[in-house]
Design a protein around this motif. Structure first.
Motif, PDB file in Angstrom:
ATOM      1  N   TYR A 143       0.841  -1.205   0.000  1.00 13.65           N
ATOM      2  CA  TYR A 143       0.000   0.000   0.000  1.00 13.65           C
ATOM      3  C   TYR A 143       0.865   1.239   0.000  1.00 13.65           C
ATOM      4  O   TYR A 143       2.032   1.213   0.371  1.00 13.65           O
ATOM      5  N   TYR A 144       0.261   2.317  -0.455  1.00 14.41           N
ATOM      6  CA  TYR A 144       0.939   3.605  -0.567  1.00 14.41           C
ATOM      7  C   TYR A 144      -0.073   4.664  -0.206  1.00 14.41           C
ATOM      8  O   TYR A 144      -1.047   4.838  -0.915  1.00 14.41           O
ATOM      9  N   ARG A 145       0.108   5.302   0.927  1.00  8.34           N
ATOM     10  CA  ARG A 145      -0.909   6.266   1.359  1.00  8.34           C
ATOM     11  C   ARG A 145      -0.280   7.385   2.188  1.00  8.34           C
ATOM     12  O   ARG A 145       0.907   7.318   2.522  1.00  8.34           O
ATOM     13  N   ASP A 146      -1.076   8.377   2.494  1.00  6.36           N
ATOM     14  CA  ASP A 146      -0.640   9.437   3.409  1.00  6.36           C
ATOM     15  C   ASP A 146      -1.773   9.723   4.392  1.00  6.36           C
ATOM     16  O   ASP A 146      -2.695   8.927   4.509  1.00  6.36           O
ATOM     17  N   GLU A 147      -1.712  10.863   5.079  1.00  8.70           N
ATOM     18  CA  GLU A 147      -2.727  11.128   6.113  1.00  8.70           C
ATOM     19  C   GLU A 147      -4.127  11.209   5.535  1.00  8.70           C
ATOM     20  O   GLU A 147      -5.098  10.920   6.207  1.00  8.70           O
ATOM     21  N   ILE A 148      -4.246  11.650   4.265  1.00  7.31           N
ATOM     22  CA  ILE A 148      -5.565  11.809   3.669  1.00  7.31           C
ATOM     23  C   ILE A 148      -6.179  10.448   3.346  1.00  7.31           C
ATOM     24  O   ILE A 148      -7.350  10.207   3.547  1.00  7.31           O
ATOM     25  N   GLY A 149      -5.349   9.547   2.867  1.00  6.46           N
ATOM     26  CA  GLY A 149      -5.851   8.235   2.510  1.00  6.46           C
ATOM     27  C   GLY A 149      -4.981   7.619   1.433  1.00  6.46           C
ATOM     28  O   GLY A 149      -3.838   8.020   1.253  1.00  6.46           O
ATOM     29  N   ASN A 150      -5.567   6.671   0.716  1.00  4.97           N
ATOM     30  CA  ASN A 150      -4.795   5.976  -0.309  1.00  4.97           C
ATOM     31  C   ASN A 150      -4.433   6.920  -1.459  1.00  4.97           C
ATOM     32  O   ASN A 150      -5.212   7.767  -1.849  1.00  4.97           O
ATOM     33  N   ILE A 151      -3.212   6.763  -1.988  1.00  2.88           N
ATOM     34  CA  ILE A 151      -2.810   7.514  -3.176  1.00  2.88           C
ATOM     35  C   ILE A 151      -2.827   6.500  -4.318  1.00  2.88           C
ATOM     36  O   ILE A 151      -2.119   5.494  -4.282  1.00  2.88           O
ATOM     37  N   ARG A 154       1.318  13.193  -4.711  1.00  3.33           N
ATOM     38  CA  ARG A 154       0.083  13.854  -5.153  1.00  3.33           C
ATOM     39  C   ARG A 154       0.347  15.040  -6.061  1.00  3.33           C
ATOM     40  O   ARG A 154      -0.534  15.469  -6.784  1.00  3.33           O
ATOM     41  N   TYR A 155       1.541  15.606  -5.979  1.00  5.00           N
ATOM     42  CA  TYR A 155       1.872  16.762  -6.821  1.00  5.00           C
ATOM     43  C   TYR A 155       3.338  16.631  -7.207  1.00  5.00           C
ATOM     44  O   TYR A 155       4.119  15.993  -6.498  1.00  5.00           O
ATOM     45  N   PRO A 156       3.724  17.226  -8.360  1.00  4.96           N
ATOM     46  CA  PRO A 156       5.153  17.174  -8.696  1.00  4.96           C
ATOM     47  C   PRO A 156       5.943  17.972  -7.668  1.00  4.96           C
ATOM     48  O   PRO A 156       5.455  18.973  -7.150  1.00  4.96           O
ATOM     49  N   LEU A 157       7.150  17.540  -7.375  1.00  5.95           N
ATOM     50  CA  LEU A 157       7.937  18.217  -6.354  1.00  5.95           C
ATOM     51  C   LEU A 157       8.927  19.173  -6.998  1.00  5.95           C
ATOM     52  O   LEU A 157       9.722  18.784  -7.848  1.00  5.95           O
ATOM     53  N   PHE A 158       8.853  20.436  -6.583  1.00  6.41           N
ATOM     54  CA  PHE A 158       9.812  21.453  -6.999  1.00  6.41           C
ATOM     55  C   PHE A 158      10.748  21.721  -5.827  1.00  6.41           C
ATOM     56  O   PHE A 158      10.484  21.276  -4.705  1.00  6.41           O
ATOM     57  N   GLY A 159      11.812  22.463  -6.124  1.00  6.06           N
ATOM     58  CA  GLY A 159      12.819  22.724  -5.110  1.00  6.06           C
ATOM     59  C   GLY A 159      12.255  23.246  -3.805  1.00  6.06           C
ATOM     60  O   GLY A 159      11.475  24.189  -3.811  1.00  6.06           O
ATOM     61  N   GLY A 160      12.615  22.593  -2.709  1.00  4.10           N
ATOM     62  CA  GLY A 160      12.177  23.028  -1.395  1.00  4.10           C
ATOM     63  C   GLY A 160      10.815  22.492  -0.981  1.00  4.10           C
ATOM     64  O   GLY A 160      10.385  22.714   0.145  1.00  4.10           O
ATOM     65  N   TRP A 161      10.115  21.800  -1.888  1.00  3.56           N
ATOM     66  CA  TRP A 161       8.790  21.288  -1.547  1.00  3.56           C
ATOM     67  C   TRP A 161       8.919  19.961  -0.806  1.00  3.56           C
ATOM     68  O   TRP A 161       9.816  19.174  -1.077  1.00  3.56           O
ATOM     69  N   THR A 180       4.929  13.935   2.481  1.00  6.87           N
ATOM     70  CA  THR A 180       5.028  12.842   3.444  1.00  6.87           C
ATOM     71  C   THR A 180       4.126  11.708   2.981  1.00  6.87           C
ATOM     72  O   THR A 180       3.017  11.966   2.511  1.00  6.87           O
ATOM     73  N   PHE A 181       4.586  10.508   3.092  1.00 10.19           N
ATOM     74  CA  PHE A 181       3.753   9.366   2.712  1.00 10.19           C
ATOM     75  C   PHE A 181       4.248   8.113   3.420  1.00 10.19           C
ATOM     76  O   PHE A 181       5.305   8.109   4.059  1.00 10.19           O
ATOM     77  N   THR A 182       3.446   7.070   3.302  1.00  4.30           N
ATOM     78  CA  THR A 182       3.760   5.799   3.946  1.00  4.30           C
ATOM     79  C   THR A 182       3.660   4.686   2.913  1.00  4.30           C
ATOM     80  O   THR A 182       2.723   4.673   2.115  1.00  4.30           O
ATOM     81  N   ILE A 183       4.630   3.806   2.933  1.00  2.56           N
ATOM     82  CA  ILE A 183       4.572   2.617   2.087  1.00  2.56           C
ATOM     83  C   ILE A 183       4.588   1.412   3.024  1.00  2.56           C
ATOM     84  O   ILE A 183       5.344   1.399   3.998  1.00  2.56           O
ATOM     85  N   GLY A 184       3.760   0.442   2.745  1.00  4.35           N
ATOM     86  CA  GLY A 184       3.761  -0.762   3.565  1.00  4.35           C
ATOM     87  C   GLY A 184       3.670  -1.985   2.695  1.00  4.35           C
ATOM     88  O   GLY A 184       3.085  -1.940   1.609  1.00  4.35           O
ATOM     89  N   TYR A 185       4.272  -3.069   3.119  1.00  5.25           N
ATOM     90  CA  TYR A 185       4.169  -4.318   2.374  1.00  5.25           C
ATOM     91  C   TYR A 185       4.482  -5.491   3.273  1.00  5.25           C
ATOM     92  O   TYR A 185       5.117  -5.350   4.319  1.00  5.25           O
ATOM     93  N   GLY A 186       3.984  -6.656   2.852  1.00  5.75           N
ATOM     94  CA  GLY A 186       4.232  -7.884   3.592  1.00  5.75           C
ATOM     95  C   GLY A 186       5.160  -8.775   2.802  1.00  5.75           C
ATOM     96  O   GLY A 186       5.184  -8.744   1.574  1.00  5.75           O
TER      97      GLY A 186
END
Lengths: 476, 76
Positions: A303-311, A330-337, A340-346
Motif C-alpha cells: 500500500y501507498y498512502r498518506d494522512e488523507i488516505g490511499n494515493i 500527489r503533486y510534482p515536487l519542486f525545489g524546497g517542496w 510525506t507518505f507511507t509505504i507498507g508491504y508484507g
C-alpha cells in the motif's frame, strides 16, 4: 682546576640544543603520516557529478620506499567539509590482469590521528597483506558525498534550469607525496557555465580534465569551482522510519514512513500546472513526479498512502528477482517542496527469517532505503521481534547507533522486544543485508491462541454461572 | 553455515479455509451449548457436560478467530 667560566655555559647550551633537536626529530618521525615510506606513484580521481549524489572513484598506485618498514595501512585525507558529507568509503585492491581481475575489499576506518594539518580528517585503509619495502600496489577507493552540490542561483522559477556549484581540489588531497595525478569531472550535459582553470586543464564535451600534475607535496590543495547545469531530481528523504514486524505465523510486515523533500534550487514565483503539463521539455526541468522503490520479490499487500488516505497513482511490477514499486506523489515536487507518505508491504517469513546453527533465529533484511538514488538524512530501522524473544543482537556491517525498546501490538501482554537502529546520511550503497539475532521458543507462539481461547471460555463460564444462579426474589 | 529457513507452522494459504471451518465448528458447539442450557431444567443439568461443550467450543472459536485475524492480514 675548575673549567673556564665561559666554556661551561656553552657546553650546557649545546647539550640543550642537541636535546631539543632530538625531541623535534622524534616528534616528527613519530608522526603516523610518515609510517613506512609510502608515496603515491600515480593517482586518478574520477568524480561523477551527473546525479544529486557525488560519487568519487579514486585509483591510487601506492609504492613503499626501498628502505622503509612494512606498511599496514594507507591513509586517505578529507577536508572537514567533505568529512561531514561523506556517506561511505570503500576500498579494494585490484589483483590480476585484465580479464582475471579481482577486487579484494579492504577494511576502511576513520582514523583518529590528529596529525593532519588544517583540520583534515583521515581515513585509513587497512591492507590485508602489509606492503613490503619497494612493493607497489593499486588501490581502488570509492566514496560518496551527499549534499555537496550547491544550487546557484539558489532560487529558480518554473521555467529555469537548475545550475549548481561543486567545490573540490584540482590535486589530490593526500598525506603522501604524489608523483603523477589527474582529476576528471563528469557532468550530465555540455552546459557548463564555468570552471576554474589550473593549467593544464581541458574540457571535452561533458568531461573536464585537471592535470596531469607532477610532484605534488603532501597536503597540497588547489581549490576549484565548477558551475554547471544539473536537472537530476534531488530527492532527499529527511526522515525515514522503517518498521519491520516479524510474526512467526508467516509474515514479515514492513511499514516505511517517508518525509521527502526536493533538495535542489528552491522554487520561486507561481506554479502553473498548465505550463507544466503542456511543455514538459522546458517547464519544471529539475522537478520530479515519480520515484522508484526496489522491493524484495514476493511482496504482497503493498500500500501507498498518506494522512488523507490511499494515493492511487502507483504501479507494482514483480518478477522472481525483485519487485518494483513506482510511486507518484500527489503533486510534482519542486525545489524546497515537501511531501510525506507511507509505504507498507508484507513479505513471506521463510525468505527473511532463518535459524542459525546455534539454535538462535535471525532476520536477514536489507539496510537502507528502497527508493533509488536518494539520500536519507536520518534513517531509523525498528525491528519488532515476536513476543517472547530474548537477547537480541544486531549485526550491521557499519557503525550504527542502536538500542532496545519494547513496543506493543495486537494481543500483547509483556510487549515485543524491538531493536532500533539509527544512522545518518544513508545512500544506496548502504543497501546491504544486516542481521538481527534473537532467541525464541516456538511454545510462545501458542500465547495468542490461548489468550483468545480463555477469553471465549470465560464468556461460557459466565453464562453457566448466570444460568446456575437463582436471582429471583420469590421462592420457586 | 547451514541456515534453515523458518516457516509458519501452518501453510499461509490454508488460513482462510481454516478460519471458516473452525469458526463454523465453534459456533455449532456454541449453539449446542445454548440449546442444552435452554432445554434442560436447572436440576437436570450436568455441569461436566456444560463445561466440556464450552471448552470444545472455546478451543474452536479461539483458534478460529486467530485464523480470521491471520487470514485478514493482522499478523499477531
Amino acid at each position: 682546576m675548575a673549567p673556564s667560566p665561559s666554556s661551561l655555559p656553552t657546553a650546557i647550551s649545546s647539550l640543550l640544543l642537541l636535546l631539543l633537536l632530538a625531541a623535534a626529530v622524534s616528534v616528527y618521525s613519530s608522526s603516523p603520516v610518515l609510517e613506512g615510506g609510502i608515496r603515491v606513484v600515480s593517482a586518478e580521481k574520477r568524480i561523477d557529478l551527473t546525479g544529486s549524489i557525488v560519487k568519487v572513484f579514486l585509483t591510487l598506485k601506492v609504492e613503499n620506499a626501498a628502505a622503509a618498514p612494512e606498511a599496514s595501512q594507507v591513509l586517505l585525507a578529507f577536508t572537514p567539509t567533505e568529512f561531514e558529507r561523506l556517506a561511505i568509503v570503500k576500498a579494494a585492491r585490484a589483483e590480476g590482469r585484465r580479464k582475471k581481475k579481482m577486487y579484494i575489499p579492504h577494511a576502511v576506518k576513520a582514523s583518529d590521528l590528529a596529525a593532519a594539518p588544517n583540520g583534515h580528517r583521515l581515513y585509513s585503509v587497512l591492507l590485508s597483506s602489509a606492503l613490503k619495502s619497494a612493493e607497489v600496489t593499486t588501490l581502488e577507493v570509492f566514496y560518496v558525498l551527499t549534499h555537496s552540490l550547491e544550487p546557484f542561483p539558489a532560487e529558480i522559477t518554473q521555467s529555469d534550469p537548475q545550475l549548481v556549484y561543486y567545490r573540490d581540489s584540482a590535486v589530490l588531497l593526500s598525506p603522501y607525496h604524489v608523483l603523477e595525478q589527474t582529476t576528471y569531472l563528469k557532468m550530465p550535459s555540455n552546459r557548463v557555465e564555468s570552471f576554474t582553470r589550473v593549467d593544464p586543464t581541458s574540457r571535452t564535451g561533458t568531461e573536464v580534465k585537471y592535470g596531469t600534475y607532477y610532484d605534488q607535496l603532501p597536503n597540497s590543495y588547489v581549490p576549484i569551482l565548477v558551475h554547471y547545469e544539473n536537472n537530476y531530481p534531488f530527492a532527499v528523504v529527511e526522515e525515514l522510519v522503517r518498521k519491520v514486524e516479524i510474526s512467526h505465523w508467516g509474515n514479515v510486515q514492513i511499514t516505511e514512513q517517508y518525509k521527502l523533500r526536493h533538495g535542489g534550487a528552491r522554487h520561486k514565483g507561481v506554479f502553473s500546472r498548465l505550463e507544466y503539463q503542456s511543455r514538459p521539455s522546458i517547464s519544471g526541468l529539475s522537478s520530479f513526479k515519480n520515484l522508484l522503490a526496489r522491493l524484495p520479490p514476493r511482496v504482497h499487500s503493498v500500500y501507498y498512502r498518506d494522512e488523507i488516505g490511499n494515493i492511487s497513482s502507483s504501479h507494482l511490477r514483480s518478477d522472481s528477482h525483485k519487485s518494483e514499486l513506482e510511486i507518484e506523489p500527489r503533486y510534482p515536487l519542486f525545489g524546497g517542496w515537501h511531501c510525506t507518505f507511507t509505504i507498507g508491504y508484507g513479505l513471506p517469513l521463510q525468505d527473511f527469517v532463518l535459524e542459525s546453527d546455534d539454535g538462535r533465529r535471525y532476520t536477514n533484511l536489507t539496510f537502507g532505503c528502497p527508493l533509488l538514488d536518494t539520500v536519507v538524512d536520518d534513517l531509523t530501522i525498528k525491528v519488532v521481534l515476536p513476543e517472547g524473544s530474548k537477547n537480541p543482537q544486531a549485526v550491521v556491517p557499519f557503525v550504527v547507533e542502536q538500542h532496545v525498546e519494547t513496543s506493543y501490538s495486537y494481543l500483547d501482554v509483556v510487549g515485543r522486544t524491538t531493536v532500533v537502529l539509527k544512522k545518518k546520511n544513508v545512500v544506496g550503497e548502504h543497501n546491504v543485508p544486516f542481521q538481527v539475532y534473537y532467541e525464541f521458543k516456538p511454545i510462545f507462539m501458542l500465547a495468542e491462541p490461548l489468550m483468545l481461547i480463555s477469553a471465549v471460555f470465560l464468556f461460557f463460564v459466565a453464562c453457566i454461572a448466570y444460568l446456575h444462579m437463582d436471582l429471583s426474589i420469590r421462592k420457586s | 553455515m547451514a541456515a534453515k529457513a523458518i516457516s509458519s507452522p501452518v501453510p499461509v494459504d490454508w488460513y482462510p479455509t481454516l478460519a471458516v471451518v473452525m469458526v463454523a465448528v465453534g459456533l455449532m458447539f456454541t449453539a449446542s451449548f445454548f440449546i442444552y442450557e435452554a432445554t434442560s431444567s436447572r436440576r437436570s443439568r450436568s455441569l461436566a457436560k456444560e463445561i466440556t461443550t464450552a471448552a470444545i467450543a472455546s478451543v474452536f472459536l479461539g483458534f478460529g478467530s486467530l485464523f480470521v485475524l491471520l487470514a485478514s492480514g493482522v499478523y499477531v
